[in-house]
Design an enzyme around this catalytic site. Structure first.
Site, PDB file in Angstrom:
ATOM      1  N   ASP A   1      -3.385  29.498  14.405  1.00  0.00           N
ATOM      2  CA  ASP A   1      -3.473  28.040  15.004  1.00  0.00           C
ATOM      3  C   ASP A   1      -4.787  27.288  14.456  1.00  0.00           C
ATOM      4  OD1 ASP A   1      -1.690  26.492  16.059  1.00  0.00           O
ATOM      5  OD2 ASP A   1      -2.802  26.042  17.831  1.00  0.00           O
TER       6      ASP A   1
ATOM      7  N   ASP B   1       1.298  29.753  31.312  1.00  0.00           N
ATOM      8  CA  ASP B   1       2.258  30.815  31.819  1.00  0.00           C
ATOM      9  C   ASP B   1       2.715  30.742  33.040  1.00  0.00           C
ATOM     10  OD1 ASP B   1      -0.458  30.846  32.726  1.00  0.00           O
ATOM     11  OD2 ASP B   1      -1.057  32.697  32.263  1.00  0.00           O
TER      12      ASP B   1
ATOM     13  N   CYS C   1      28.624  30.810  -6.441  1.00  0.00           N
ATOM     14  CA  CYS C   1      29.086  31.896  -7.296  1.00  0.00           C
ATOM     15  C   CYS C   1      30.724  32.030  -7.451  1.00  0.00           C
ATOM     16  CB  CYS C   1      28.813  33.227  -6.531  1.00  0.00           C
ATOM     17  SG  CYS C   1      29.480  33.852  -4.993  1.00  0.00           S
TER      18      CYS C   1
ATOM     19  N   LYS D   1      -1.917  22.980  22.235  1.00  0.00           N
ATOM     20  CA  LYS D   1      -2.944  24.161  22.040  1.00  0.00           C
ATOM     21  C   LYS D   1      -1.818  25.433  22.186  1.00  0.00           C
ATOM     22  CE  LYS D   1      -6.466  21.963  24.975  1.00  0.00           C
ATOM     23  NZ  LYS D   1      -7.083  21.744  25.954  1.00  0.00           N
TER      24      LYS D   1
ATOM     25  N   SER E   1      -0.882  35.702  19.100  1.00  0.00           N
ATOM     26  CA  SER E   1      -1.491  34.416  18.739  1.00  0.00           C
ATOM     27  C   SER E   1      -2.766  34.577  18.539  1.00  0.00           C
ATOM     28  CB  SER E   1      -0.964  33.399  19.898  1.00  0.00           C
ATOM     29  OG  SER E   1      -1.652  33.801  21.083  1.00  0.00           O
TER      30      SER E   1
END
Length: 1090
Positions: free
Chosen positions: A395, A790, A66, A536, A359
């Site tokens: 997924d 986890d 610009c 996974k 998920s």
């Protein structure tokens, strides 16, 4: 990041990028509507030149820039085109800069030195600052419009910003003229002669009021502040409150300065007896094992040895589980103080932004309606809408999930304003409309009744549309799915498809029916190609971390499973009471909420609620270094997931005494130097790199090596910073935008990037090869190597010195669904146990990993227990088999007990029961929940845990991997109907066999006692007690096995009866039920004595 941008699909490795628009969405605007292309520096429209044609800054490559950025680059920058490196030529209407004299351009005498028209002070300062800020060379004011003022010779003390309630014209040192409007204040390169105020010298000894610059408002504010301080001091000295109602601001000021949360230790009357009984139990255990080891059973030595080994293992397992519960605590939050400090009414909210992660994989096992309720509850949370972004990871690349999310975004425009208007709870419509409301007792307003009924009709129609999509998705066409515009769905091949991103709700197009802005909603499906390990769920979560960092980059993230909805709309504020606490928050890596569940039967037959773990174990860990991460319902600090160490607390300087000899002080100092050297050596390299590469917030990334002018001043330092950037890219991946975002501790996106470029970069960071040769999954993000990612992720953060917080709101923060039937529950436990076995054989095993870091000793105990517990299945199986063997053989694992031995046995049983009773007392857990937990510990131990051990050994030794199916999240219409659903699984065989063996043993033992007479009943009671212990613990399994209508599969009964019969007949053959004689063995001599 516009909501109308369409589905962006592409592959970075294949250099593909496609934009697919939904039916009815407008396409790209024509040139006359959008005034040209988008500037690649600031993101604004390029605009038109004075002749009405698109503005072109570079005649060589026509790189879109610009006019503002073009003028800034010529005046302040490199004067070269960023793409082709050609020097910008002066265009008509632009001022000359050094170097223009050598060009043969068109003279523009009217404009090149014109500073007094409409483009003079305001326009030049505006354009200079806009390009300056957009290109990342200065701090940003977060886009808040501020009044423009031409730069007077006497500047404002506050740089033109409002300070509390004092208007600009009443600030100290304010000139008599205030300029016109604009965005920001920027100093002009000259003095404006139009300013009426001229500089004059001032005597510091005189009052400013003598020069006309005194501020009455400032003086009044200072006087009121002094009076408040005096009153506060007086109140503290008197130790009482102020009954006057005039001082309304004083408690507000006092409240806003208070901590946002507090730790509540348990009363000593509850915790001290609990600790005493633990110590007593340890002593009793010592005497018990002394007796057991010193008094073997000669005629049943094998049984005695097996029982002693099992009991020793149980004792070690109890110690690992018990001592992390030594310091249980509770916490309390103060949401009103959080509001006073960060979210005052009438002022822009200062609460930190939060990115939500949801998920999902298979829409057939995780129904889209369940996922939609989770998303709707997130979009309706009680939090500033501009601070909330929801990312849904698909997924499975399912078009059903995509279409369901599109319907959800439309319904959210009606549902979210309804929730916030009436402050309803919970904000998941499926569970809200299941509540029964008594309109008379609750005194509900009539307009609410009408709107609630109308909204329920809207939701029923929404459910019909979602269910129609599900019914349509049952039969997949041979050629694959096709979108509404005829384009093939990019995810038709689940294992081979490009990455896909769709912004459903965003900055443009994200308004509800009342015109209010809605939170962002982004659909993400990462790229998948054959030959790549996608890791996974952990890989999907890491992809969301990178996408969110590029698009929004909130400093905090909250992940939820698709079946866990937000039950308490203020749950995020509860977490912010810890994360944004100035004292506690800097060291907190995550805030974990307990898991609560809906749809579980009242008796909780299979311990789905897991109350003992969430209300006893986790409270104990919170008193040490924090709870472990349980996979959902957790608010993370983004910097902690990036592998950074926790901030170190500065120790006070050491004090030395003058009475010590000099040589002693020198020795002490020498020792301290050694310690400091060791500390420096052990400091991670990445921490040093971070310090070297530390930047201000919202600053653009460093240039590439090819863009540096070696003759320019400071080129060597710039090259050094680029070397550091290359090291970061080796760690985080080849994305300069993402690497730059990792260094912004308080979050925020790069202002220099356009939405289109950010979406392209987002496609790049979810490509399947992005993580190759990086630290993702090793030290960054969710850690790979186990199906229970986890545990590993939380363990790594605790090893870096971070601590976590356990937050239990009065109203449950999140609620989810749990598997009701026995087979699904056992498969869920099998998955958890196999993950623990994988960690046990990995490099991150808590038994040997993380020493010398920030992990505390008792916290390590907890992590060791979380990976060792599946191995308990082997001694547990043996111990549950021993009662049947004892009853069938007539032998026992202990000799005949005397009085002293009976005392130790009774003391041990009393201590076990006392420990459980005291735990229930301080935790508030009911006896039924505690007993269900004990029962399922045995059921899971002899089934799921046992199979997990063997599958883990097969995977480590033979390399045979096992795959898991997603636990079904849906149920029948009938309440608890799934509780009685029975599915065949090999996990049912071991506990069924144990039950049959013990039943057979009881029958055989009683029959033997009847045959042998009265004296056999005394020893029989101990064996029967042992057998009944096993049967009672397996009773819920037996009840689930039989089911409502005795629908047990025939194969289970056949296999169990076969194994039990073979085992029983084997013992009968080896040791039949015959009376034993202690005399000599008599044989027939063959002589006829008659």
């Amino acid at each position: 990041m516009e909501a109308s941008a369409g589905l962006v699909a592409g592959s970075h490795n294949r250099n593909e990028l496609v934009v697919i628009r939904r039916d009815g969405e407008p396409g790209p605007k024509p040139l006359n509507q959008q005034n040209g292309q988008v500037c690649q520096i600031c993101g604004d429209d390029v605009g038109l030149n004075p002749d009405g044609e698109p503005f072109v800054a570079c005649n060589e490559c026509a790189f879109p820039i610009c006019r503002d950025c073009y003028e800034y680059e010529r005046r302040e920058g490199t004067q070269n085109c960023p793409q082709c490196k050609t020097r910008f030529k002066r265009l008509k209407g632009c001022a000359r800069v050094p170097g223009d004299e050598e060009e043969d351009g068109v003279d523009d005498l009217e404009n090149e030195f014109n500073w007094t028209d409409k483009h003079d002070s305001q326009y030049v300062a505006e354009s200079m600052l806009h390009a300056h800020m957009s290109y990342g060379r200065g701090a940003d004011f977060d886009g808040v419009p501020q009044p423009f003022q031409p730069n007077p010779n006497v500047p404002l003390l506050t740089n033109g910003q409002m300070v509390d309630d004092i208007p600009p014209e009443q600030h100290a040192l304010v000139p008599s003229f205030m300029g016109g409007g604009g965005k920001r204040i920027h100093p002009l390169p000259y003095a404006d002669p139009n300013l009426p105020v001229q500089p004059r010298s001032m005597d510091p000894s005189k009052d400013l009021a003598a020069y006309g610059y005194g501020s009455v408002a400032w003086k009044e504010r200072m006087e009121s502040w002094k009076q408040k301080q005096e009153r506060m001091h007086q109140m503290r000295n008197e130790g009482g409150g102020n009954d006057d109602g005039d001082d309304a601001d004083l408690p507000l000021m006092d409240e806003a300065r208070q901590p946002l949360s507090r730790k509540i230790p348990l009363p000593s009357s509850q915790i001290n007896p609990y600790r005493m009984i633990i110590i007593i139990r340890l002593v009793v255990l010592g005497f018990f094992f002394h007796y057991r080891v010193m008094h073997p059973v000669p005629d049943a030595f094998a049984l005695w040895l097996i029982s002693v080994i099992c009991e020793i293992w149980f004792a070690m397992s109890w110690i690992l589980d018990q001592f992390p519960k030594w310091f249980p605590i509770e916490r309390e939050t103060y949401l009103d103080r959080l509001t006073l400090r960060f979210d005052k009414e009438g002022q822009p909210s200062q609460l930190a932004p939060v990115d939500f992660f949801v998920s999902t994989v298979d829409p057939m096992k995780e129904p889209p309606l369940v996922t939609a309720n989770t998303v709707l509850s997130i979009l309706a949370v009680d939090y500033p809408v501009d601070k909330v972004s929801c990312y849904v990871s698909d997924d499975g690349a399912a078009m059903l999930t995509f279409e369901a999310l599109s319907e959800t975004s439309e319904f959210a425009k009606k549902w979210v304003p309804f929730c916030k208007k009436y402050s309803i709870e919970p904000r998941a419509p499926e569970w809200y409309f299941q509540q029964k409301i008594d309109y008379l007792r609750d005194k509900v307003a009539t307009n609410f009744v009408r709107e609630r009924r109308a909204m329920k009709v809207e939701y029923e129609e929404f459910k019909v549309r979602i269910n129609a999509l599900v019914a349509k998705a049952q039969k997949v066409p041979e050629e694959g799915w096709t979108m509404q515009d005829g384009t093939p769905w990019p995810g038709n091949n689940v294992r081979d498809h490009p990455g896909m991103i769709q912004v459903f709700l965003g900055q443009s197009g994200g308004n509800d029916v009342e015109g209010n802005e809605l939170p962002r909603l982004v659909y993400v499906s990462r790229e998948k190609r054959p030959g790549y390990n996608h890791h996974k769920k952990a890989g999907a979560m890491n992809a969301l971390v990178r996408v969110s960092a590029v698009l929004t980059n909130a400093p905090y993230m909250l992940n939820l499973d698709c079946d866990h909805y937000v039950n308490n709309s203020k749950a995020i504020k509860e977490a912010m009471c810890f994360m944004m606490d100035p004292l506690l928050g800097k060291k907190v890596c995550y805030v974990q909420f307990p898991q609560r569940f809906d749809g579980i039967d009242r008796h909780d037959r299979y311990a789905n609620r897991n109350v003992v773990f969430f209300d006893i174990n986790m409270k104990g860990l919170d008193g040490i270094q924090g709870p472990i991460y349980v996979g959902t319902g957790c608010v993370f600090r983004r910097q902690a997931l990036y592998g950074y160490d926790a901030p170190k607390t500065k120790k006070p300087p050491s004090r030395t005494c003058n009475c010590w000899p000099k040589w002693c002080v020198c020795c002490c100092c020498f020792g301290n130097r050694k310690t400091k050297k060791k500390t420096k050596r052990s400091k991670p390299k990445f921490e040093k790199i971070k310090k070297l590469f530390k930047k201000k917030e919202n600053q653009a990334p460093a240039y590439a090596l090819g863009e540096i002018d070696e003759a320019a001043p400071g080129a060597e330092n710039e090259k050094a910073s680029i070397v550091n950037q290359q090291k970061l890219e080796k760690k985080f991946g080849q994305s300069s935008v993402f690497v730059a975002s990792t260094l912004l501790e308080n979050g925020g996106t790069l202002k220099s990037a356009s939405p289109a470029s950010l979406l392209k970069e987002a496609i790049h960071v979810i490509s399947c090869g992005y993580e190759d040769k990086t630290d993702w999954g090793k030290d960054i993000g969710w850690i790979y190597g186990s199906v229970t990612e986890d545990i590993l992720t939380g363990f790594k953060m605790h090893c870096h010195g971070w601590r976590s917080i356990y937050c239990i709101p009065k109203w449950a923060a999140f609620k989810g669904s749990a598997p009701l039937n026995l087979s699904d529950r056992l498969h869920q436990v099998l998955r958890w146990a196999l993950g623990s076995i994988e960690i046990f054989f990995s490099n991150h095993c808590p038994l040997w990993y993380g020493y010398g870091g920030g992990l505390k000793f008792l916290e390590r105990f907890s992590y060791i227990n979380s990976i060792v517990y599946p191995w308990t299945s082997i001694p547990l199986l043996a111990y549950c088999t021993l009662p049947a063997i004892c009853l069938l053989t007539g032998k026992f694992i202990t000799p005949e007990l005397d009085n002293a031995a009976s005392l130790w046995f009774m003391s041990l049983f009393i201590c076990i029961f006392a420990t459980g009773i005291l735990e229930m007392r301080w935790s508030g857990v009911g006896i039924d929940d505690w007993w269900r937990n004990e029962q399922f510990w045995v059921i899971g131990g002899v089934s799921s845990h046992l199979f997990a051990v063997f599958q883990g050994l097969l995977k480590v030794i033979a390399g045979i991997d096992t795959s898991f199916t997603v636990t079904s999240k849906g149920g029948d219409d009938e309440e608890f109907s799934e509780l009685y659903t029975f599915k065949w699984t090999t996990l049912l065989i071991p506990p069924t066999t144990l039950l049959l063996l013990n039943f057979i043993g009881v029958v055989a033992g009683v029959s033997n006692a009847i045959n042998n007479g009265y004296e056999s009943w005394g020893p029989l009671f101990g064996k029967l007690f042992f057998a009944f212990w096993a049967i009672v613990h397996l009773y819920p399994f037996l009840k689930g096995l039989v089911g409502r209508q005795n629908r047990t599969p025939t194969i289970v009964i056949v296999w169990s009866i076969l194994l039990a019969s073979i085992f029983s007949l084997l013992w009968v053959r080896i040791d039949p039920f015959l009376a034993k004689n202690d005399g000599p063995l008599l044989e027939e001599c063959g002589l006829d004595c008659n």
